[in-house]
Design a protein around this motif. Structure first.
Motif, mmCIF file in Angstrom:
data_model
loop_
_atom_site.group_PDB
_atom_site.id
_atom_site.type_symbol
_atom_site.label_atom_id
_atom_site.label_comp_id
_atom_site.label_asym_id
_atom_site.label_seq_id
_atom_site.Cartn_x
_atom_site.Cartn_y
_atom_site.Cartn_z
ATOM 1 N N ARG A 27 0.837 -1.216 0.000
ATOM 2 C CA ARG A 27 0.000 0.000 0.000
ATOM 3 C C ARG A 27 0.867 1.261 0.000
ATOM 4 O O ARG A 27 0.584 2.222 -0.715
ATOM 5 N N ASP A 28 1.935 1.262 0.803
ATOM 6 C CA ASP A 28 2.846 2.412 0.833
ATOM 7 C C ASP A 28 3.478 2.650 -0.536
ATOM 8 O O ASP A 28 3.575 3.796 -0.999
ATOM 9 N N MET A 29 3.905 1.565 -1.200
ATOM 10 C CA MET A 29 4.525 1.691 -2.519
ATOM 11 C C MET A 29 3.516 2.244 -3.537
ATOM 12 O O MET A 29 3.835 3.141 -4.317
ATOM 13 N N GLU A 30 2.284 1.725 -3.501
ATOM 14 C CA GLU A 30 1.263 2.198 -4.445
ATOM 15 C C GLU A 30 0.923 3.667 -4.206
ATOM 16 O O GLU A 30 0.728 4.430 -5.151
ATOM 17 N N GLN A 31 0.858 4.062 -2.928
ATOM 18 C CA GLN A 31 0.570 5.466 -2.620
ATOM 19 C C GLN A 31 1.697 6.382 -3.099
ATOM 20 O O GLN A 31 1.446 7.447 -3.653
ATOM 21 N N SER A 32 2.943 5.970 -2.891
ATOM 22 C CA SER A 32 4.059 6.814 -3.318
ATOM 23 C C SER A 32 4.140 6.879 -4.843
ATOM 24 O O SER A 32 4.422 7.936 -5.411
ATOM 25 N N GLN A 33 3.863 5.767 -5.537
ATOM 26 C CA GLN A 33 3.847 5.797 -7.000
ATOM 27 C C GLN A 33 2.714 6.672 -7.520
ATOM 28 O O GLN A 33 2.877 7.409 -8.489
ATOM 29 N N GLY A 34 1.564 6.609 -6.855
ATOM 30 C CA GLY A 34 0.446 7.477 -7.239
ATOM 31 C C GLY A 34 0.772 8.949 -7.044
ATOM 32 O O GLY A 34 0.435 9.791 -7.881
ATOM 33 N N ALA A 35 1.460 9.257 -5.941
ATOM 34 C CA ALA A 35 1.862 10.645 -5.696
ATOM 35 C C ALA A 35 2.853 11.117 -6.751
ATOM 36 O O ALA A 35 2.773 12.254 -7.230
#
Length: 167
Positions: A141-149
């Motif tokens: 989830r952290d990786m997906e959020q940072s990629q989305g940002a």
């Protein structure tokens, strides 16, 4: 006298170790998955206990939790008072097998997502390392959020009348 006691202890210790290993091998573990060829009620109780402990399957979604308990109830209904799955009609055996596979798939995925991974990291501006522990699902989830940002910040806004890159 002390030597005799020590000798007896050394001779008997392998016997106790073998008995302990044998008893551990027969104990049910939810991580092994559901196997209806063995005692279903013991497995069902162990799975429900593991679902409730908040650790083994901490990342299971409420929908998947409900699907698992529904499948376990359905298997219990299909088995009824039968001692062995082989005593069931072929249609009922197929249904039991399908429900067993559903339970095993959902629990395996939840267990893998619930596994804790710890890393040693240095905070920005500090030389001190700290231990950060997160579940596999939290890390994803952290990786997906940072990629989305990053994707959001990299968007190019085109102003009318000015050429935009890539157009």
């Amino acid at each position: 006298m002390n030597k005799l006691v020590l000798l007896i202890a050394l001779v008997l210790s392998p016997t106790f170790a073998v008995a302990k290993i044998a008893s551990q091998g027969s104990a049910f573990s939810p991580e092994k998955g559901l196997d209806v060829s063995q005692s279903f009620e013991a497995q069902r109780n162990a799975i429900i206990k593991a679902l409730g402990d908040g650790k083994t399957y901490s990342e299971i979604s409420p929908d998947d939790r409900k699907r698992v308990t529904t499948s376990l109830d359905r298997i219990a209904g299909l088995l009824g008072g039968v001692q062995n799955v082989d005593q069931l009609a072929i249609e009922a055996r197929v249904e039991v097998f399908n429900e067993q596979e559903l339970v095993n798939t959902l629990l395996t995925e939840a267990r893998e997502d619930s596994r804790q991974v710890c890393t040693r990291e240095k905070k920005v501006g500090s030389h001190r390392t700290t231990t950060m522990c997160k579940t596999v699902a939290e890390r994803r989830r952290d990786m997906e959020q940072s990629q989305g940002a990053l994707r959001t910040n990299m968007r190019v806004v085109c102003v009318p009348g000015v050429s935009c890159p890539g157009t």
